[in-house]
Scaffold this active site. Structure first.
Site, PDB file in Angstrom:
ATOM      1  N   CYS A   6       0.802  -1.214   0.000  1.00 13.65           N
ATOM      2  CA  CYS A   6       0.000   0.000   0.000  1.00 13.65           C
ATOM      3  C   CYS A   6       0.840   1.271   0.000  1.00 13.65           C
ATOM      4  O   CYS A   6       2.039   1.241   0.232  1.00 13.65           O
ATOM      5  CB  CYS A   6      -0.879   0.047   1.237  1.00 13.65           C
ATOM      6  N   CYS A  23      12.807  -2.225   5.237  1.00  3.47           N
ATOM      7  CA  CYS A  23      12.791  -3.312   4.242  1.00  3.47           C
ATOM      8  C   CYS A  23      13.784  -3.023   3.113  1.00  3.47           C
ATOM      9  O   CYS A  23      13.663  -2.021   2.413  1.00  3.47           O
ATOM     10  CB  CYS A  23      11.376  -3.440   3.685  1.00  3.47           C
ATOM     11  N   SER A  61      12.339  -3.078 -14.070  1.00  2.00           N
ATOM     12  CA  SER A  61      12.947  -3.294 -12.757  1.00  2.00           C
ATOM     13  C   SER A  61      14.472  -3.375 -12.771  1.00  2.00           C
ATOM     14  O   SER A  61      15.118  -3.105 -11.773  1.00  2.00           O
ATOM     15  CB  SER A  61      12.359  -4.556 -12.123  1.00  2.00           C
ATOM     16  N   ASP A  69      18.528  -7.996 -13.724  1.00  2.00           N
ATOM     17  CA  ASP A  69      17.200  -7.835 -13.108  1.00  2.00           C
ATOM     18  C   ASP A  69      17.385  -7.598 -11.609  1.00  2.00           C
ATOM     19  O   ASP A  69      18.472  -7.805 -11.067  1.00  2.00           O
ATOM     20  CB  ASP A  69      16.325  -9.063 -13.371  1.00  2.00           C
ATOM     21  N   ASP A  70      16.276  -7.179 -10.960  1.00  3.86           N
ATOM     22  CA  ASP A  70      16.391  -6.854  -9.532  1.00  3.86           C
ATOM     23  C   ASP A  70      16.393  -8.102  -8.654  1.00  3.86           C
ATOM     24  O   ASP A  70      17.086  -8.168  -7.652  1.00  3.86           O
ATOM     25  CB  ASP A  70      15.238  -5.925  -9.119  1.00  3.86           C
ATOM     26  N   CYS A 115       8.307 -13.642   3.454  1.00  7.34           N
ATOM     27  CA  CYS A 115       8.204 -12.398   4.231  1.00  7.34           C
ATOM     28  C   CYS A 115       6.903 -12.435   5.026  1.00  7.34           C
ATOM     29  O   CYS A 115       5.856 -12.752   4.470  1.00  7.34           O
ATOM     30  CB  CYS A 115       8.195 -11.194   3.293  1.00  7.34           C
ATOM     31  N   CYS A 162      15.939  -4.577   7.271  1.00  7.65           N
ATOM     32  CA  CYS A 162      15.392  -5.924   7.388  1.00  7.65           C
ATOM     33  C   CYS A 162      15.933  -6.719   6.205  1.00  7.65           C
ATOM     34  O   CYS A 162      15.847  -6.279   5.058  1.00  7.65           O
ATOM     35  CB  CYS A 162      13.866  -5.927   7.355  1.00  7.65           C
ATOM     36  N   CYS A 168      14.203 -12.038   4.441  1.00  4.97           N
ATOM     37  CA  CYS A 168      13.988 -12.933   3.288  1.00  4.97           C
ATOM     38  C   CYS A 168      15.323 -13.411   2.707  1.00  4.97           C
ATOM     39  O   CYS A 168      15.359 -14.355   1.932  1.00  4.97           O
ATOM     40  CB  CYS A 168      13.144 -12.253   2.218  1.00  4.97           C
TER      41      CYS A 168
HETATM   42  S1  SF4 Z   1      11.522 -10.055   4.802  1.00  2.09           S
HETATM   43 FE1  SF4 Z   1      12.370  -9.121   2.951  1.00  2.09          FE
HETATM   44  S2  SF4 Z   1      10.590  -8.270   1.850  1.00  2.09           S
HETATM   45 FE2  SF4 Z   1       9.945  -8.682   3.976  1.00  2.09          FE
HETATM   46  S3  SF4 Z   1      10.254  -6.758   5.076  1.00  2.09           S
HETATM   47 FE3  SF4 Z   1      12.108  -7.986   5.375  1.00  2.09          FE
HETATM   48  S4  SF4 Z   1      13.442  -7.340   3.690  1.00  2.09           S
HETATM   49 FE4  SF4 Z   1      11.391  -6.653   3.172  1.00  2.09          FE
END
Ligand code: SF4
Length: 513
Positions: free
Chosen positions: A18, A267, A321, A383-384, A420, A478, A481
């Site tokens: 969002c 993130c 991307s 690519d990303d 995630c 973060c 993932c």
């Molecule tokens: S797990 Fe990965 S996608 Fe989810 S908030 Fe953490 S860094 Fe972002």
């Protein structure tokens, strides 16, 4: 939305959920509805399923309008002309599924809450994994819920706290003790103020902007700073993790409270993929971070040491991307940057197609290689990220059919090996190609196995430490993932969460068949 009830469709990119945007103007005779529209249009990339606005009309009445669809469709001139007021908030939503259940108006924001004691409207970007625990506690206290949405849980939580205090900073401070999640939340009160809070770990971006024109003072709050450019405002600063901000329609913006926040977890995917390149997050230009990601990849690329390869190589981005990283790679490697894939902009949302067959044909419709640029070349494809790997495989096959001598894939994000649970729509670990092969083949062989499966001649990922250097934030990101270290308390039971996601998918597919 709780990850426990998401019905993930087959897709090959993570999806941000969002965008939020808020405006105040100190002239009560001025309507901010066009500004809301322009801000939300600039934030459309963060959510395309539905949009909505809440505006404080003269006399202190909050009115809300929200529908499924893009901003330009939902907020047409007729709608905007009816929404006249000097304070308002808006929201773009990305639904995690196309099913009716999740695109019903219950799920569209802003969420307008009114009872005998209090009225407010709010919008948020994020997810609250422990929302069902909060709901259960409030039901035990006699609260009745009409929906199964996390938005209603937040609304009821704020309303019940408001019985003890009328101070919004205090209400938000208490609410933050219950909400173990990733959220950037903005609230429009019936007194014409906007309050905003960024969660104490700062997962989601949130920033403040201002503008002064013809003696009018405007304050803005937005998920990304590109929205300020769209309304002619200037970025003042980011809301700090755990900070509560007050945007008054009479005064300037100011900080009300700083909640304790001993670590941060923005993130990393905001920099890799989600945010618009023209945004600045926590002081870092997203475009420049992506250029550095490409430069880092080129510095580590062993193929660039082979003269015969380098003399025949071109750098091709996956549009859109991979573009910024491809420019960084090409500059660092001193190789030609070639737009070798033509994107059909009129094919909508190809990566959100249920079923392998449909998705395959969608990639073909969306991307077409330019044979005259690619034929006989050693292609370095940038690519990303690689999520399931299915789209990358299809793109490589298209480039090879166009006559490329070799296709060498370079990825600006390290291997994505974990799901995630912080509000990004992601597959489970077993559906992630890197997660699955890491488990199956171990650390030394899994990248080779991915290369084989996607049909690449070589494959190189960014390392986690190079990613951190490219982003260049002083505070922590973060990276759950990528490394499995989840910052939230409530995502401790990962196996349980994965099983509930799989069970919900099974139920959905049984219902469909
Ligand atoms: S797990 Fe990965 S996608 Fe989810 S908030 Fe953490 S860094 Fe972002």
């Amino acid at each position: 939305m709780s990850p426990k009830i998401k019905n993930y469709l087959m897709r090959d990119k993570p999806k941000e959920h969002c965008a939020v945007f808020g405006v105040t103007c100190d002239d009560i005779g001025f309507s901010i509805s066009q500004l809301l529209y322009r801000g939300l249009i600039a934030l459309q990339h963060r959510g395309q399923e539905s949009t909505g606005i809440s505006i404080l009309k003269a006399g202190g009445k909050i009115t809300t309008y929200k529908r499924k669809g893009l901003v330009s469709k939902v907020l047409n001139d007729k709608v905007l002309s009816h929404f006249w007021g000097n304070v308002g908030i808006g929201h773009n939503r990305y639904a995690t599924t196309g099913s009716e259940e999740f695109t019903s108006s219950n799920y569209i924001q802003p969420y307008h809450f009114k009872n005998n004691e209090i009225e407010f409207s709010f919008a948020f970007n994020g997810t609250i994994p422990n929302y069902d625990e909060i709901k259960e506690k409030m039901e035990d206290m006699g609260r009745i819920f009409l929906t199964d949405t996390d938005t209603e849980v937040i609304a009821q939580l704020l309303a019940s706290i408001s019985l003890g205090t009328e101070s919004w900073p205090e209400i938000l401070k208490v609410a933050a003790k219950f909400l173990d999640g990733s959220y950037s939340l903005i609230i429009l009160t019936s007194k014409g103020d906007i309050y905003a809070i960024r969660d104490p770990l700062g997962f989601k971006p949130l920033c403040i902007g201002v503008k002064r024109i013809e003696l009018r003072n405007f304050c803005f709050i937005a998920s990304e700073s590109c929205a300020f450019d769209a309304v002619g405002a200037k970025l003042v600063r980011d809301v700090k993790p755990g900070e509560i901000i007050h945007l008054s329609h009479q005064k300037d913006t100011h900080s009300e409270l700083q909640l304790p926040s001993d670590k941060t977890a923005l993130c990393q995917f905001e920099f890799v993929y989600f945010a618009r390149p023209d945004s600045i997050i926590d002081g870092i230009s997203v475009a420049e971070a992506r250029l550095r990601m490409g430069e880092n990849l080129a510095r580590r690329d062993p193929l660039l040491l082979i003269p015969e390869f380098k003399n025949n190589a071109i750098v091709v981005p996956v549009p859109d991307s991979g573009r910024s990283a491809a420019v960084g790679y090409a500059n660092e490697a001193r190789l030609p940057y070639v737009e070798g894939l033509m994107k059909n902009r009129y094919v909508w949302r190809t990566f959100i197609m249920p079923g392998q067959k449909k998705r395959k044909s969608a990639v073909n419709e969306k991307l077409n290689p330019i044979r005259s640029l690619i034929d006989g070349k050693d292609v370095i494809l940038i690519d990303d990220s690689i999520v399931r790997g299915t789209t990358t495989k299809q793109i490589i096959s298209l480039i090879k059919q166009a006559g490329a001598k070799s296709v060498n894939v370079r990825i600006s994000c390290p291997p994505v090996i974990n799901a995630c649970y912080m509000g990004i729509d992601f597959p489970t670990c077993d559906e992630l190609i890197a997660g699955r092969y890491l488990k199956q083949y171990g650390n030394t062989d899994y990248i080779d196995k991915i290369k084989e499966i996607i049909g690449a001649d070589s494959l190189l990922y960014q390392t986690i430490s190079d990613l951190e250097k490219a982003i260049g934030l002083k505070s922590d990101l973060c990276k759950a993932c990528l490394n499995g270290s989840y910052p939230l308390k409530s995502v401790g039971k990962i196996t349980e969460l994965e099983q509930s996601i799989k069970a919900s998918r099974f139920l959905k597919s049984s219902n469909r068949s």
